[in-house]
Motif scaffolding. Structure first.
Motif, mmCIF file in Angstrom:
data_model
loop_
_atom_site.group_PDB
_atom_site.id
_atom_site.type_symbol
_atom_site.label_atom_id
_atom_site.label_comp_id
_atom_site.label_asym_id
_atom_site.label_seq_id
_atom_site.Cartn_x
_atom_site.Cartn_y
_atom_site.Cartn_z
ATOM 1 N N SER A 58 -5.561 1.748 -8.615
ATOM 2 C CA SER A 58 -6.338 2.994 -8.070
ATOM 3 C C SER A 58 -7.681 2.975 -8.218
ATOM 4 N N VAL A 70 -2.045 0.975 -4.675
ATOM 5 C CA VAL A 70 -1.447 -0.240 -4.151
ATOM 6 C C VAL A 70 -0.671 -0.785 -5.315
ATOM 7 N N ARG A 75 0.790 -1.091 -0.008
ATOM 8 C CA ARG A 75 -0.099 -0.064 -0.105
ATOM 9 C C ARG A 75 0.871 1.324 0.092
ATOM 10 N N SER A 110 -0.492 4.538 -0.640
ATOM 11 C CA SER A 110 -1.307 5.562 0.047
ATOM 12 C C SER A 110 -2.611 5.039 -0.072
ATOM 13 N N ASP A 111 -3.717 6.053 0.551
ATOM 14 C CA ASP A 111 -5.004 5.507 0.703
ATOM 15 C C ASP A 111 -5.831 4.913 -0.675
ATOM 16 N N ASP A 112 -5.110 5.560 -1.723
ATOM 17 C CA ASP A 112 -5.682 5.228 -2.974
ATOM 18 C C ASP A 112 -4.917 4.144 -3.759
#
Length: 278
Positions: free
Chosen positions: A210, A143, A137, A139-141
């Motif tokens: 994303s 992978v 991961r 970031s939040d968006d």
């Protein structure tokens, strides 16, 4: 067509091995046994000539020929993870020359140099299997999916380091070169190797997902990584280092041969294909 009456006496497999990757990260078919193993044959006379070609060892072509000859189940050695190549070469060495492997080590305490004997079968039994492909991961968006370095990638890096070392050695031996010129050359060499290292790292990212979908285009992935924060790249580096830690053991516990010292330590072992059969 007449069958050679000597064909029954052709070389036979000397050992069956499991690849640390189990075929993951390798995008070609591998013909394995029910147990997921592949046969390894001893080297031929021609193979032994091939491994004595220094240029072929450095650019990887000799190693490719040896693997395809001794492991016919592998058709594209350059795409294998490095961990698989290390295991295959050790197995070839075992069935071709016997179980003994000599490695020279220097005691960190008394500095005595000693040749240590290892049993290849024991080393092979310590090989760690690579994990199933998994994500990182970013970031939040976002992978990312990262591959371990392939034999091709490793060879490119080793060749570049070899060439840079040669250039620097020529400069060191150049009586007309001043310190300023040497420092500039060293800085340029470091930059070239750093740029190549990052380029190869970016190539190890097979895809990034994303909310908008999957991105597999190498150009887009490289462009993103060149324009993101260093923390994101470090996450990929960390995963790459983790993947590269699998396979053959990287150290062996040894004891200094100096009777007055007897210091024990974990000696690093480097499986370098370019000098493996030297």
């Amino acid at each position: 067509m007449t069958t050679n009456p000597l064909s029954a006496y052709y070389r036979q497999p000397g050992i069956q091995i499991s690849l640390p990757s189990k075929g993951n990260y390798y995008h070609h078919h591998i013909e394995t046994s029910i147990d997921g193993e592949i046969p390894v044959y001893p080297m031929t006379a021609n193979d032994e000539i091939v491994v004595n070609n220094p240029d072929g060892l450095i650019n990887g072509s000799s190693i490719e020929q040896i693997i395809t000859s001794c492991c016919p189940a592998i058709k594209f050695p350059r795409d294998l993870p490095v961990a698989d190549v290390d295991v295959i070469l050790l197995a070839i060495k075992l069935v071709s020359f016997g179980p003994k492997m000599e490695i020279i080590g220097t005691c960190p305490k008394c500095k005595k140099e000693t040749t240590f004997d290892f049993n290849i079968r024991d080393l092979l039994s310590q090989a760690r299997s690579l994990p199933e492909p998994e994500s990182v991961r970013l970031s939040d968006d976002l992978v990312a999916f990262v591959r371990p370095y392939s034999f091709k990638t490793s060879t490119i890096m080793n060749m570049s380091e070899f060439e840079e070392a040669k250039l620097l050695q020529l400069l060191i031996n150049d009586d007309e070169a001043n310190d300023e010129k040497r420092i500039a050359a060293l800085s340029d060499s470091f930059k070239r190797l750093t740029d190549l290292s990052l380029s190869l790292l970016y190539q190890s990212v097979s895809k990034i997902t994303s909310p908008q979908g999957e991105v597999t285009d190498e150009k887009f992935i490289r462009e993103y990584l060149n324009n993101t924060s260093a923390d994101i790249v470090k996450k990929i580096q960390k995963k790459q280092e983790e993947l590269n830690s699998y396979g053959m053991p990287k150290t062996q516990h040894v004891v200094c041969s100096n009777e007055e010292c007897k210091h024990d330590w974990d000696m690093p072992i480097v499986y370098d294909p370019s000098s493996f059969f030297a």
